[in-house]
Design an enzyme around this catalytic site. Structure first.
Site, mmCIF file in Angstrom:
data_model
loop_
_atom_site.group_PDB
_atom_site.id
_atom_site.type_symbol
_atom_site.label_atom_id
_atom_site.label_comp_id
_atom_site.label_asym_id
_atom_site.label_seq_id
_atom_site.Cartn_x
_atom_site.Cartn_y
_atom_site.Cartn_z
ATOM 1 N N ASP A 162 0.808 -1.206 0.000
ATOM 2 C CA ASP A 162 0.000 0.000 0.000
ATOM 3 C C ASP A 162 0.850 1.268 0.000
ATOM 4 O O ASP A 162 0.667 2.153 0.822
ATOM 5 C CB ASP A 162 -0.901 -0.060 1.254
ATOM 6 C CG ASP A 162 -1.871 1.106 1.344
ATOM 7 O OD1 ASP A 162 -2.377 1.529 0.292
ATOM 8 O OD2 ASP A 162 -2.106 1.584 2.475
ATOM 9 N N TYR A 477 -6.533 -3.152 13.143
ATOM 10 C CA TYR A 477 -7.436 -2.089 12.668
ATOM 11 C C TYR A 477 -8.889 -2.308 13.083
ATOM 12 O O TYR A 477 -9.797 -1.966 12.344
ATOM 13 C CB TYR A 477 -7.315 -1.972 11.140
ATOM 14 C CG TYR A 477 -5.988 -1.362 10.723
ATOM 15 C CD1 TYR A 477 -5.848 0.010 10.554
ATOM 16 C CD2 TYR A 477 -4.870 -2.163 10.536
ATOM 17 C CE1 TYR A 477 -4.641 0.575 10.203
ATOM 18 C CE2 TYR A 477 -3.645 -1.605 10.184
ATOM 19 C CZ TYR A 477 -3.533 -0.234 10.013
ATOM 20 O OH TYR A 477 -2.335 0.330 9.666
HETATM 21 N N1 CKX Z 1 -0.783 -2.257 6.700
HETATM 22 C C1 CKX Z 1 -4.730 -4.200 7.482
HETATM 23 C C2 CKX Z 1 0.310 -2.047 5.784
HETATM 24 C C3 CKX Z 1 0.429 -0.609 5.410
HETATM 25 C C4 CKX Z 1 -0.919 -0.068 4.948
HETATM 26 C C5 CKX Z 1 -1.941 -0.247 6.035
HETATM 27 C C6 CKX Z 1 -3.253 0.445 5.648
HETATM 28 C C7 CKX Z 1 -2.056 -1.767 6.204
HETATM 29 C C8 CKX Z 1 -3.206 -2.264 7.012
HETATM 30 C C9 CKX Z 1 -3.421 -3.737 6.970
HETATM 31 O O1 CKX Z 1 1.402 -0.467 4.433
HETATM 32 O O2 CKX Z 1 -0.785 1.248 4.530
HETATM 33 O O3 CKX Z 1 -4.100 -0.159 5.028
HETATM 34 O O4 CKX Z 1 -3.413 1.622 5.953
#
Ligand code: CKX
Length: 609
Positions: A162, A477
């Site tokens: 992401d 989250y």
């Molecule tokens: N974790 C549920 C990795 C980050 C993302 C973050 C997001 C995720 C969340 C995984 O690189 O940015 O979705 O904000």
């Protein structure tokens, strides 16, 4: 991979500036001999990501080879020395040509490499340097992703992660000269004997000085305090230095000594390399993370190297602002999510007394273009059963080794994070993890704690790999990707249920949060709150902190993210990920004031047993 420094025997000259630049959309660069010079006259800054300078979407989204060219003057006085070009990184793969001859090839976009050019360059003359950089993603290299070919023939990056696939020459480039016989590397580790510190050191030398019998050469190590007063010295390639009444490096007290290493032949100085080191110990004991034997509760962020216009390019001004914001808010730690950062950032953390969890670029080991949403819903991808795994493992091991070799002497680095959010729910991951974790232990002279960041479906009943971590790092989250908004009360219950599950395991290890957060528009206020508003971000954080505060094995909180950052476009992202506590321009959202109050009131050893 020592950081380039000037000394009595060494030279380092910056090659940063405007370089010639060309995309290679037709894949003709190799055939047309661009290694001998690029067509056109386009210029671009180095260091910087190439994507955000232009107004053309085809350039921003470009996937494939790009080429850079510059000229560098090599002084005649350097004849007889080793001459090299040191790249802070090239994202993700690169070939370097000097005067038309290939001088280096490198894979992995977030670690430095050298092109040794001693016998290729012309002295007292300008030399042409051409670099071919490729930014395609695959499942055989970290970070993982795919490259798609669109119906119009253009390639497109499909990251399994992401953050935007920024690329190019994103870190400083330096021309360096050093003696043929030289200090190749050094390591330090520490223990305390009352008020004194014992520094265990080893120095690796390489190369032979013509006409000088090597056995005559001795290694000397001298230590100077911050006032440049010599405090100790030793000789030999391995040994111990006692520092009487040592000034310990600590959180908010980045006291650094200078270590000066010399190779000498009698009175003749053969090589000299100086660096700054901080004296401190780090360990996990029971449920605590200890710095100099004292508990430290981690407060801070997952970050990115990301800013307007230069993308992931190293920017000294942005670095300064980031550290000022971290100090203002009362943070003491950050994770280099999701790749090793520019070396200059670790040097700054050393000086500021800020702790770093150093993460290798092993992100996307979970086959999904929206893993942030899918893993929380229980998706499984059997990632570690793919036939490409042996090739990926070899590359991942190399990156772990190179990261630790680069960063092992930084006092700020207190732990290694060896994956972000990998698939851990099927047995195939276990041997892979075993190899990665043991390689990290093997190559780190300080035997720092190791961890990996665990996504939602790596829970107490599903994760097959948490036992490898010296402390657990949870990315959670509840209240955002699941049970958000008015359902937040259910989210809190589900969160507590999971925490009870971890407690029941009686692991006697610390657990920290390496991610929790909500996307929040800096323009949106709403009373009562709705998701995406600044009010909801604070309510969500209050809920998470209620949970953290009720479990004594929670040893730290690194919120996601320090600042808003760029991602691939899509329906889940409004021009990037907005989970920043600061905006992308490093201005505070409401949550920043909430954190400042909380973090300034938590004692350093919060939850000390
Ligand atoms: N974790 C549920 C990795 C980050 C993302 C973050 C997001 C995720 C969340 C995984 O690189 O940015 O979705 O904000």
């Amino acid at each position: 991979m020592l950081y380039p420094r000037n000394s009595a025997t060494r030279r380092a000259v910056s090659m940063d500036g405007m370089w010639k630049f060309s995309l290679d959309g037709k894949q003709e660069g190799e055939e047309k001999g661009w290694k001998d010079g690029l067509p056109g006259s386009e210029m671009i800054p180095v260091p910087a990501s190439f994507q955000d300078f232009y107004t053309d979407k085809d350039i921003r989204e470009y996937t494939g080879d790009v080429w850079y060219e510059t000229e560098v003057y090599v002084p005649g006085e350097w004849k007889g020395k080793e001459v090299a070009i040191r790249f802070g990184s090239a994202t993700h793969c690169a070939k370097v040509y000097v005067n038309g001859m290939q001088a280096a090839a490198h894979e992995g976009g977030f670690l430095p490499f050298l092109a040794v050019v001693t016998d290729i360059v012309q002295y007292n003359a300008f030399n042409r340097v051409v670099v071919q950089v490729n930014n395609e993603l695959s499942e055989t290299r970290i970070p993982c992703g795919a490259t798609k070919v669109l119906k119009n023939g253009k390639k497109m990056s499909k990251p399994y992660f992401d953050f935007f696939n920024y690329s190019g020459l994103q870190r400083p480039v330096k021309l360096i000269a050093y003696p043929k016989e030289h200090v190749e590397d050094y390591s330090v580790s520490f223990e305390f004997d009352g008020a004194d510190a014992l520094i265990h050191y080893s120095v690796e030398t390489a190369g032979i000085q013509e006409g000088v019998p090597q056995e005559a050469h001795e290694v000397f190590v001298d230590l100077y305090d911050a006032e440049k007063k010599q405090v100790s010295s030793a000789s030999g390639r391995e040994g111990m230095i006692r520092v009487p009444e040592a000034h310990k490096w600590d959180v908010g007290d980045g006291y650094l000594y200078e270590i000066r290493i010399q190779i000498r032949n009698g009175q003749e100085l053969i090589d000299e390399y100086s660096d700054r080191i901080g004296i401190r110990t780090v360990e996990v004991r029971g449920r605590d993370i200890l710095l100099n034997g004292r508990k430290v509760y981690l407060k801070g962020f997952g970050k990115h190297e990301d800013s307007d216009i230069v993308g992931r390019g190293f920017n000294i001004g942005v670095m300064k602002r980031d550290f000022e914001c971290m100090k203002w808010i009362g943070a003491n730690c950050f994770r280099t999510s999701h790749y090793p950062y520019s070396e200059e950032i670790y040097q700054m953390a050393d000086r500021e007394g800020i702790l770093i969890i150093d993460e290798v670029a092993a992100v996307g080991l979970f086959r999904s273009l929206m893993n942030f949403a899918e893993a929380s819903t229980g998706k499984r991808t059997s990632f570690f059963q793919a036939p490409t795994i042996p090739e990926l493992l070899a590359h991942h091991l190399q990156c772990v080794e190179d990261m630790i070799c680069r960063d092992k002497n930084h006092p700020c680095v207190i732990a290694w994070s060896l994956f972000n959010e990998p698939e851990t729910t099927d047995d195939a991951c276990v041997p892979y993890f075993e190899k990665i974790f043991s390689r990290a232990r093997e190559v780190d002279p300080q035997k720092r704690p190791r961890t990996f960041a665990m996504i939602g479906n790596s829970g107490p009943d599903t994760c097959k790999c948490y036992q490898f971590s010296d402390f657990l790092s949870l990315n959670r989250y509840y209240g955002w990707y699941s049970m958000g908004g008015y359902e937040i009360s259910d989210a809190e219950e589900a969160f507590r249920e999971e925490m009870d599950g971890w407690a029941a395991k009686q692991m006697n290890k610390p657990v920290i949060f390496t991610e929790y957060g909500t996307d929040t528009s800096s323009a949106e206020h709403k009373l009562p709150s709705v998701m995406w508003s600044q009010e909801y971000q604070v309510e969500y954080l209050e809920m998470c902190h209620r949970v953290f505060d009720s479990y004594d094995f929670v040893a730290g909180e690194l919120v996601w993210n320090f600042a808003d950052f760029q991602t691939t476009e899509g329906i889940m992202r409004m021009n990037g990920n907005k989970k920043g506590i600061f905006t992308r321009q490093r201005q505070p959202k409401a949550a920043a004031y909430y954190f400042k109050k909380r973090w300034e009131s938590l004692p350093r050893d919060y939850k000390k047993g």
